[in-house]
Design an enzyme around this catalytic site. Structure first.
Site, PDB file in Angstrom:
ATOM      1  N   CYS A  84       0.836  -1.203   0.000  1.00 61.31           N
ATOM      2  CA  CYS A  84       0.000   0.000   0.000  1.00 61.31           C
ATOM      3  C   CYS A  84       0.873   1.256   0.000  1.00 61.31           C
ATOM      4  CB  CYS A  84      -1.007  -0.029   1.152  1.00 61.31           C
ATOM      5  SG  CYS A  84      -2.345   1.195   0.950  1.00 61.31           S
ATOM      6  N   HIS A 188      -3.907  -4.826  -0.303  1.00 61.16           N
ATOM      7  CA  HIS A 188      -3.523  -5.279   1.037  1.00 61.16           C
ATOM      8  C   HIS A 188      -3.528  -6.806   1.087  1.00 61.16           C
ATOM      9  CE1 HIS A 188      -3.517  -1.483   3.343  1.00 61.16           C
ATOM     10  NE2 HIS A 188      -4.388  -1.084   2.438  1.00 61.16           N
ATOM     11  N   GLU A 190      -2.659  -8.616   3.463  1.00 62.67           N
ATOM     12  CA  GLU A 190      -3.087  -9.029   4.802  1.00 62.67           C
ATOM     13  C   GLU A 190      -4.606  -9.021   4.952  1.00 62.67           C
ATOM     14  OE1 GLU A 190      -2.732  -4.514   5.213  1.00 62.67           O
ATOM     15  OE2 GLU A 190      -1.828  -6.129   4.012  1.00 62.67           O
TER      16      GLU A 190
END
Length: 208
Positions: A84, A188, A190
């Site tokens: 990001c 992202h 994650e």
């Protein structure tokens, strides 16, 4: 010998979720703000959420950190992953809240997303496709799939060959950049469930 994966702690808001995702991908992770640890790391991950300016200032506030990253990545050849705003910081500069210098590792600048269709909302938020460009079809880390995005600014790369993948939000936006041992992803991992974990696993197994 177990590799040292340095996850740089410079106040980025997604640090803990990235840490947990890297652990879930099968890696022990060292969360660090110590340039000496970064200089000795086998792999480096730079997270980031928020504004380009705030993240750049946070990273530069750690004495010796940018120098340690540069030495380990550019001289030592350690694989690097920016996530990001951690990806956006690879650019020459960001235009959020004024002009802020970036790392300058991948030429380009970070600009506001300005879709021509007023129905297209900013920020670009939610799940969207990651489409590999032809020259990146065989990249060892970036693959096609669906990932979670959340950003109002986008990376405008100077050299199209540095762009590994795109996504669409009223216009084509860079989803991933890659040059030598450096990778950046706008999405992202994650938050991208199985696709994100697979991306992290491939990075952890990557020897450019």
């Amino acid at each position: 010998m177990t590799e040292v994966i340095a996850l740089i702690d410079y106040g980025a808001g997604n640090l803990h979720s990235v840490h947990n995702a890297l652990k879930a991908a099968g890696s022990d992770v060292t969360v660090t703000s110590d340039p000496y640890v970064v200089r000795a790391a086998d792999r480096i991950v730079l997270p980031g959420v928020g504004s380009f300016k705030a993240c750049a200032e946070g990273l530069n506030a750690i004495s010796g950190m940018v120098e340690a990253m540069t030495e380990r990545v550019h001289v030592g050849g350690a694989p690097f992953l920016g996530i990001c705003v951690g990806m956006q910081l690879l650019a020459d500069r960001g235009l959020e809240h004024g002009v802020t210098p970036g790392l300058g590792w991948i030429p380009g600048e970070v600009r506001l997303i300005e879709p021509s269709d007023p129905a297209i909302k900013v920020p670009h938020m939610g799940w969207n496709d990651v489409a590999l460009l032809p020259h990146a079809r065989d990249h060892a880390v970036i693959d096609e799939g669906e990932a979670y995005f959340l950003h109002s600014y986008h990376f405008a790369a100077t050299d199209p060959h540095d762009v590994a993948a795109m996504t669409d939000h009223g216009e084509g936006l860079v989803a991933a950049v890659a040059r030598d041992n450096i990778i950046g992803v706008q999405f992202h991992p994650e938050k991208s469930q199985s696709y994100g974990l697979a991306t992290l696993r491939r990075f952890l197994e990557w020897f450019p």
